[in-house]
Design an enzyme around this catalytic site. Structure first.
Site, PDB file in Angstrom:
ATOM      1  N   GLU A  63      28.160  44.809 -16.495  1.00 19.26           N
ATOM      2  CA  GLU A  63      29.392  45.923 -16.544  1.00 19.26           C
ATOM      3  C   GLU A  63      28.826  46.974 -17.232  1.00 19.26           C
ATOM      4  O   GLU A  63      29.673  47.580 -18.262  1.00 19.26           O
ATOM      5  CB  GLU A  63      30.739  45.194 -16.970  1.00 19.26           C
ATOM      6  N   GLU A  66      31.535  37.920 -10.482  1.00 20.02           N
ATOM      7  CA  GLU A  66      32.257  37.703 -11.356  1.00 20.02           C
ATOM      8  C   GLU A  66      33.852  37.913 -10.259  1.00 20.02           C
ATOM      9  O   GLU A  66      33.833  38.657  -9.875  1.00 20.02           O
ATOM     10  CB  GLU A  66      32.723  38.477 -12.491  1.00 20.02           C
TER      11      GLU A  66
END
Ligand code: BGP
Length: 473
Positions: free
Chosen positions: A175, A367
């Site tokens: 991320e 995810e």
């Protein structure tokens, strides 16, 4: 909700995703150094403390460090094709700036890989998942300092040389766009967020982008078969109203996020970023070598998807929705999880199409899942959790993934977040559970660490076995 019979390709990589700091524990074993996780007992959204404290659940986490064989066997029984995990940088380079790696740390991941190989599970490794060695944060102010590029390159090279012949898929930074919101957690930047200048923040981002591109080249030099991906928070942003001002606000918010993968996939800064820096008075220090390094684009784009948000130009509307690192203006049409994250399965189809249209690079959902409070019950003498809410969430998202594949999106796989209960990243709780496997550990640190299969465990095994045909439209 969907018109097609879901059917995923035979080669689709089904699995689950974790991060070292949220599962391993053993924070001071095997020669490991401290990482920024060891000083954020309340979670990465909160301020750091001075050193490891007993209330930090991550120090022991779910003890994967000692129980990895048992856990991997449970994944294998579900039919996992792939397992995403991260290497704790501070296990390999305890301080981060040493010349030579910690052999005991390297040996641990060799054992994990042996176990995966035994079960025919493909590894997917994140090199840096919110785990910057603490020393790099304290001595160098993390990624603000250009020296981090060299330290990271040495670390990545060590990993590729050690495991590059047995690991095909690698992610450089988890991320990476989260650094905008959590500079310490994501970028090891020790300067408090309130004192961090935009100049330093964007220079840090630049260093990370260069480092990511440079190690992509290194990986390919070491083994051309390696595939390197970037990893971003994907969050579709909807205009709150039909007011064109809101649409422009969405465009700007999108740019702030998409810049990261635009650089990763195009090999240079896009025009809107140059304007953004000019408008902000940010002047990046970009060397000729940086320009060359950035040209090493990623092989695929991976992302986390939990929710969508809204955006508006109206300053009287509060952006106070809870969310995955970045919150936003809540969508009045969507329901939320117990932690206030809004649930939007169709947003996943939207983002898959947007990313595919924009970059034409294979995508990987690494995810997706829901954090919920589970209740351990006994059914026919067996302890389990009847987590129909989790099954519903994942079912509805996977149906939209099937739609996106039908739309023509090239998708490598899907690793559901937290296949085994783990410590939450944002709140450092155990009670925010994602898993198919229940772990007996409580927020106060008590519990036997025993593992129990939830109802969703059997459900996911069926989904994998039937290539998605068991999903309920
Ligand atoms: C992402 C992180 C993960 C993970 C997930 C769920 O931002 O990459 O590490 O934890 O979010 O978030 P949380 O644990 O806060 O519920």
């Amino acid at each position: 909700m969907t018109d097609i019979a879901p059917r995923f390709p035979e080669s689709f990589l089904w699995g689950g995703a974790t991060a070292a700091n949220q599962i391993e524990g053993a924070y001071a074993e095997g020669g490991k150094g401290l990482s920024i996780q060891d000083v954020t007992p309340q979670g990465i959204m909160f301020d750091r403390v001075d050193g490891p404290t007993a209330d930090n659940l991550k120090l022991e986490a779910i003890d994967f460090y000692h129980r990895y064989a048992e856990d991997i066997a449970l994944f294998a029984e579900m039919g996992f094709k792939v397992f995403r995990f991260s290497i704790a940088w501070s296990r390999i380079f305890p301080l981060g700036d040493e010349e030579t790696p910690n052999e005991e740390g390297l040996a641990f991941y060799d054992r994990v890989l042996d176990e995966l190989e035994k079960h025919g599970i493909e590894p997917l490794i994140t090199l840096s998942h919110y785990e910057t060695p603490l020393h790099l944060a304290e001595k160098y102010d993390g990624w603000v300092n250009r020296d981090l590029i060299g330290f990271y390159e040495r670390y990545a090279r060590t990993c590729f040389e050690s495991y590059g012949d047995r690991v095909k898929y690698w992610l450089t930074f988890n991320e990476i766009n989260s650094v905008l919101h959590i500079p310490f957690g994501s970028g090891g930047i020790n300067t408090p967020k309130s004192e961090l200048s935009e100049q330093d923040l964007y220079q840090a981002i630049h260093h990370e982008l260069v480092a990511s591109a440079r190690v992509t080249r290194v990986a390919h030099e070491i083994n051309p078969a390696i595939k390197v991906g970037c990893m971003v928070i994907a969050m579709p942003i909807y205009p709150l109203t039909t007011d064109p001002d809101d649409v422009v606000a969405v465009m700007n918010a999108d740019h702030a996020n998409l810049m990261f993968s635009d650089v990763h996939t195009r090999g240079e800064y896009p025009g809107y970023a140059k304007r953004f820096f000019r408008d902000k008075g940010v002047t990046l220090n970009i060397t000729d070598q940086d320009v060359e390094d950035l040209k090493n684009t990623v092989d695929f784009v991976s992302f986390s998807y939990y929710m969508s948000i809204c955006e508006t130009a109206d300053p009287s509307v509060k952006a106070d929705g809870a969310g995955n690192i970045m919150g936003g203006v809540p969508n009045p049409r969507l329901a939320s999880s117990e932690w206030g994250w809004q649930i939007d399965p169709q947003g996943l189809r939207v983002i898959l199409n947007q990313f595919w249209d924009r970059w034409q690079k294979p995508l990987f959902i690494v995810e997706n899942g829901i954090g919920a409070k589970d209740r351990l019950v006994e059914v026919d003498g067996v302890k389990t959790v009847e987590d129909d809410y989790r099954i519903a969430y994942l079912n509805d998202h996977l149906l939209q993934v099937a739609e996106a594949i039908e739309d023509g999106v090239d998708l490598l796989g899907y690793t559901m977040w937290g296949p085994i209960d783990l410590v939450s990243a944002s709140t450092a709780q155990m009670s925010k559970r994602y898993g198919f496997i229940y772990v007996d550990r409580n927020d106060d640190g008590t519990g036997s660490l025993e593992r129990y299969k939830k109802k969703s465990y059997h459900w996911y095994a069926d989904v994998i076995r039937t290539h998605g045909a068991s999903l309920q439209a």
